[in-house]
Design an enzyme around this catalytic site. Sequence first.
Site, mmCIF file in Angstrom:
data_model
loop_
_atom_site.group_PDB
_atom_site.id
_atom_site.type_symbol
_atom_site.label_atom_id
_atom_site.label_comp_id
_atom_site.label_asym_id
_atom_site.label_seq_id
_atom_site.Cartn_x
_atom_site.Cartn_y
_atom_site.Cartn_z
ATOM 1 N N LEU A 121 0.842 -1.203 0.000
ATOM 2 C CA LEU A 121 0.000 0.000 0.000
ATOM 3 C C LEU A 121 0.880 1.257 0.000
ATOM 4 O O LEU A 121 0.666 2.181 -0.778
ATOM 5 C CB LEU A 121 -0.903 -0.024 1.251
ATOM 6 C CG LEU A 121 -1.875 1.142 1.424
ATOM 7 C CD1 LEU A 121 -2.924 1.149 0.310
ATOM 8 C CD2 LEU A 121 -2.583 1.067 2.789
ATOM 9 N N PRO A 124 6.503 6.014 -1.629
ATOM 10 C CA PRO A 124 7.422 7.032 -1.099
ATOM 11 C C PRO A 124 6.691 8.311 -0.680
ATOM 12 O O PRO A 124 7.042 8.931 0.324
ATOM 13 C CB PRO A 124 8.378 7.292 -2.271
ATOM 14 C CG PRO A 124 8.368 6.018 -3.053
ATOM 15 C CD PRO A 124 6.987 5.450 -2.910
ATOM 16 N N GLY A 127 2.167 7.556 2.832
ATOM 17 C CA GLY A 127 2.273 6.637 3.960
ATOM 18 C C GLY A 127 1.001 6.688 4.784
ATOM 19 O O GLY A 127 0.043 5.948 4.524
ATOM 20 N N ARG A 262 21.334 -13.243 38.356
ATOM 21 C CA ARG A 262 22.412 -12.257 38.473
ATOM 22 C C ARG A 262 22.502 -11.728 39.915
ATOM 23 O O ARG A 262 21.498 -11.299 40.482
ATOM 24 C CB ARG A 262 22.122 -11.096 37.511
ATOM 25 C CG ARG A 262 23.046 -9.908 37.626
ATOM 26 C CD ARG A 262 24.385 -10.190 37.016
ATOM 27 N NE ARG A 262 25.224 -8.991 36.972
ATOM 28 C CZ ARG A 262 26.521 -9.018 36.691
ATOM 29 N NH1 ARG A 262 27.122 -10.161 36.443
ATOM 30 N NH2 ARG A 262 27.216 -7.908 36.657
ATOM 31 N N GLN A 340 17.119 -2.804 30.728
ATOM 32 C CA GLN A 340 17.630 -2.172 31.954
ATOM 33 C C GLN A 340 17.956 -3.229 33.016
ATOM 34 O O GLN A 340 18.983 -3.153 33.690
ATOM 35 C CB GLN A 340 16.572 -1.180 32.481
ATOM 36 C CG GLN A 340 17.110 -0.181 33.474
ATOM 37 C CD GLN A 340 18.108 0.798 32.834
ATOM 38 O OE1 GLN A 340 18.154 0.954 31.633
ATOM 39 N NE2 GLN A 340 18.911 1.415 33.667
ATOM 40 N N GLY A 343 21.181 -4.791 32.433
ATOM 41 C CA GLY A 343 22.364 -3.930 32.543
ATOM 42 C C GLY A 343 23.136 -3.888 31.234
ATOM 43 O O GLY A 343 22.527 -3.873 30.157
ATOM 44 N N GLY A 344 24.466 -3.920 31.333
ATOM 45 C CA GLY A 344 25.309 -3.783 30.135
ATOM 46 C C GLY A 344 25.066 -4.882 29.107
ATOM 47 O O GLY A 344 25.124 -4.642 27.899
ATOM 48 N N GLU A 367 1.465 -0.321 9.835
ATOM 49 C CA GLU A 367 0.029 -0.650 9.987
ATOM 50 C C GLU A 367 -0.712 0.432 10.780
ATOM 51 O O GLU A 367 -1.642 0.131 11.545
ATOM 52 C CB GLU A 367 -0.146 -2.023 10.637
ATOM 53 C CG GLU A 367 0.660 -3.073 9.901
ATOM 54 C CD GLU A 367 -0.138 -4.242 9.428
ATOM 55 O OE1 GLU A 367 -1.379 -4.173 9.436
ATOM 56 O OE2 GLU A 367 0.500 -5.214 9.021
ATOM 57 N N GLU A 371 0.195 8.055 16.040
ATOM 58 C CA GLU A 371 -0.605 9.286 15.904
ATOM 59 C C GLU A 371 -1.903 9.016 15.144
ATOM 60 O O GLU A 371 -2.984 9.434 15.563
ATOM 61 C CB GLU A 371 0.217 10.370 15.166
ATOM 62 C CG GLU A 371 1.388 10.919 15.950
ATOM 63 C CD GLU A 371 2.622 9.984 15.937
ATOM 64 O OE1 GLU A 371 2.618 8.991 15.189
ATOM 65 O OE2 GLU A 371 3.567 10.254 16.707
HETATM 66 C C1 LIG Z 1 9.724 -2.299 8.558
HETATM 67 C C2 LIG Z 1 8.506 -1.753 7.900
HETATM 68 C C3 LIG Z 1 7.618 -2.621 7.278
HETATM 69 C C4 LIG Z 1 6.506 -2.118 6.617
HETATM 70 N N1 LIG Z 1 5.658 -2.985 5.956
HETATM 71 C C5 LIG Z 1 4.669 -2.489 5.167
HETATM 72 C C6 LIG Z 1 3.890 -3.360 4.342
HETATM 73 O O1 LIG Z 1 4.036 -4.588 4.383
HETATM 74 N N2 LIG Z 1 2.962 -2.805 3.506
HETATM 75 C C7 LIG Z 1 2.765 -1.460 3.428
HETATM 76 O O2 LIG Z 1 1.934 -1.028 2.643
HETATM 77 N N3 LIG Z 1 3.482 -0.598 4.218
HETATM 78 C C8 LIG Z 1 4.421 -1.088 5.071
HETATM 79 N N4 LIG Z 1 5.186 -0.230 5.843
HETATM 80 C C9 LIG Z 1 4.966 1.202 5.745
HETATM 81 C C10 LIG Z 1 4.261 1.793 6.964
HETATM 82 O O3 LIG Z 1 2.932 1.356 7.023
HETATM 83 C C11 LIG Z 1 4.409 3.325 6.891
HETATM 84 O O4 LIG Z 1 5.772 3.614 7.166
HETATM 85 C C12 LIG Z 1 3.491 4.035 7.876
HETATM 86 O O5 LIG Z 1 2.148 3.919 7.481
HETATM 87 C C13 LIG Z 1 3.823 5.541 7.996
HETATM 88 O O6 LIG Z 1 3.961 6.118 6.744
HETATM 89 P P1 LIG Z 1 5.271 7.016 6.427
HETATM 90 O O7 LIG Z 1 6.460 6.208 6.772
HETATM 91 O O8 LIG Z 1 5.151 7.509 5.036
HETATM 92 O O9 LIG Z 1 5.203 8.213 7.446
HETATM 93 P P2 LIG Z 1 4.358 9.571 7.254
HETATM 94 O O10 LIG Z 1 2.961 9.248 6.862
HETATM 95 O O11 LIG Z 1 5.126 10.492 6.416
HETATM 96 O O12 LIG Z 1 4.315 10.109 8.762
HETATM 97 C C14 LIG Z 1 5.438 10.758 9.368
HETATM 98 C C15 LIG Z 1 4.982 11.219 10.755
HETATM 99 O O13 LIG Z 1 3.907 12.153 10.616
HETATM 100 C C16 LIG Z 1 2.797 11.707 11.375
HETATM 101 N N5 LIG Z 1 1.546 12.086 10.710
HETATM 102 C C17 LIG Z 1 1.218 11.908 9.399
HETATM 103 N N6 LIG Z 1 -0.016 12.380 9.178
HETATM 104 C C18 LIG Z 1 -0.488 12.838 10.364
HETATM 105 C C19 LIG Z 1 -1.702 13.449 10.787
HETATM 106 N N7 LIG Z 1 -2.736 13.657 9.961
HETATM 107 N N8 LIG Z 1 -1.817 13.819 12.085
HETATM 108 C C20 LIG Z 1 -0.800 13.587 12.961
HETATM 109 N N9 LIG Z 1 0.358 13.026 12.627
HETATM 110 C C21 LIG Z 1 0.512 12.650 11.330
HETATM 111 C C22 LIG Z 1 2.939 10.202 11.458
HETATM 112 O O14 LIG Z 1 2.204 9.657 12.544
HETATM 113 C C23 LIG Z 1 4.443 10.069 11.622
HETATM 114 O O15 LIG Z 1 4.790 10.271 12.958
HETATM 115 C C24 LIG Z 1 6.262 -0.720 6.572
HETATM 116 C C25 LIG Z 1 7.143 0.150 7.251
HETATM 117 C C26 LIG Z 1 8.241 -0.347 7.902
HETATM 118 C C27 LIG Z 1 9.173 0.623 8.592
#
Ligand SMILES: Cc1cc2nc3c(=O)[nH]c(=O)nc-3n(C[C@H](O)[C@H](O)[C@H](O)COP(=O)(O)OP(=O)(O)OC[C@H]3O[C@@H](n4cnc5c(N)ncnc54)[C@H](O)[C@@H]3O)c2cc1C
Length: 390
Positions: A121, A124, A127, A262, A340, A343-344, A367, A371
Amino acid sequence: MNPTEAARLLADVEAFCQAIRPVEELCYVEHRFNDQVLPLARQHDILAMPLPREYGGRGADTVTYARALARIGREGTGVRTFFSGHTSIGEYPILTWGSEELKRRYLPAAAKGEKILAFGLTEPEAGSNPLQMQSTYERRGDHYVLNGVKYLISNGGICDAVVTFAYPKDEPNGRISAFVVDRGPGFESEDLTAKMGMPTSNTAMFELRDVKVPGSNLLGEPGNGFRIAMGTLVSGRISVAAGCLGVIEDCLAEALAYAQAREQHGKPIGKHQLVQEHLAHIEMDRAAADAMVMRAAQAKDASAADPGNRDLARQADIAAAQAKLFASNAAWDAADRAVQVFGGRGWSTLYRPGRHLMDVRVCRIYEGTDEILRLKIASSLLGKEYEAYK
Ligand SMILES: Cc1cc2nc3c(=O)[nH]c(=O)nc-3n(C[C@H](O)[C@H](O)[C@H](O)COP(=O)(O)OP(=O)(O)OC[C@H]3O[C@@H](n4cnc5c(N)ncnc54)[C@H](O)[C@@H]3O)c2cc1C
């Protein structure tokens, strides 16, 4: 699922977990992909736990499946994430929105490990707001042509097929549709390796360049993609929450054993009251996370039993968001406290708490970020007109 079948499934999961542990520990320390998860999962027949038997699954209800994922979560968030990607957000939308022909084509193969699945889903530039996606599809005769880039996809580099989403090309008011896309000509993936944790699991980006997709690989109706994505995330969030419960359980077990073994200042560190405070805190979080995960799983089962009931669907949606938000934060805190107590030695990938700490942090992001889930929960209380974002 009857109790005997549930017990058999959980015994198979236990056998898988015992077999994967030494491999996972070695792969983690060597910072490499764990290529034994798939063959061992296949050997123990746990690649399609919640699928009906007619599609090669084990027929688990969500409560049993959540227990299984909690057990797997103890072995590491990377191991559990494989199952979430393949089953909870890979097989699930095909089972729920696929045609009978599509289910027959993908699900038995996924259950046998012949087809590994993923859910794509995120892009770049899209998200937290998937509606900002730029991927497109075009109908050409009996097939579709897809173009776009998906980013940060669990199993994205090892999958044979992915459930993915795109807008209709040249339709300014068009809505997103969902497709099952095979790896093949025009599909190119690249593993993302500069990660803070989960070095043993696969996270990738992939590009679709004029990828031909059969017309029958559309999920649901054209324009239903957003609904399918959000519906799938209910299943996905329960899987993350259950995995986080397992992380808390493992952190508790590790911290308890270490606190008794420990010795400092002439006695086991578990006899120091400030160390006991950490143990009590982790135990409280474990109990609360367990209750919230089970509540969400029960809500999902109730909704699945009455598919047309929108109230039950809404309850399952919110309960899953609450469980995921709570359990992922509790797991992060439990891992921090277990580090914690160690420890180390805690600050090392040679021990389980340090690995959990690095890995489980992502559960507060994928997922649905903390926020976004908080806003979702608040607007479910306040009403639609209070939604903080569109
Ligand atoms: C290891 C890993 C595995 C993943 N696997 C999948 C997968 O299998 N399939 C898939 O589709 N995606 C996957 N993702 C993507 C993941 O779902 C997204 O990274 C996530 O939804 C956040 O999107 P973003 O990284 O673009 O952050 P952004 O949407 O850019 O958000 C950046 C920050 O802004 C905050 N923010 C954004 N909009 C708002 C708002 N309206 N109000 C308040 N705060 C807001 C967010 O909470 C966050 O703190 C994966 C990510 C990782 C790191």
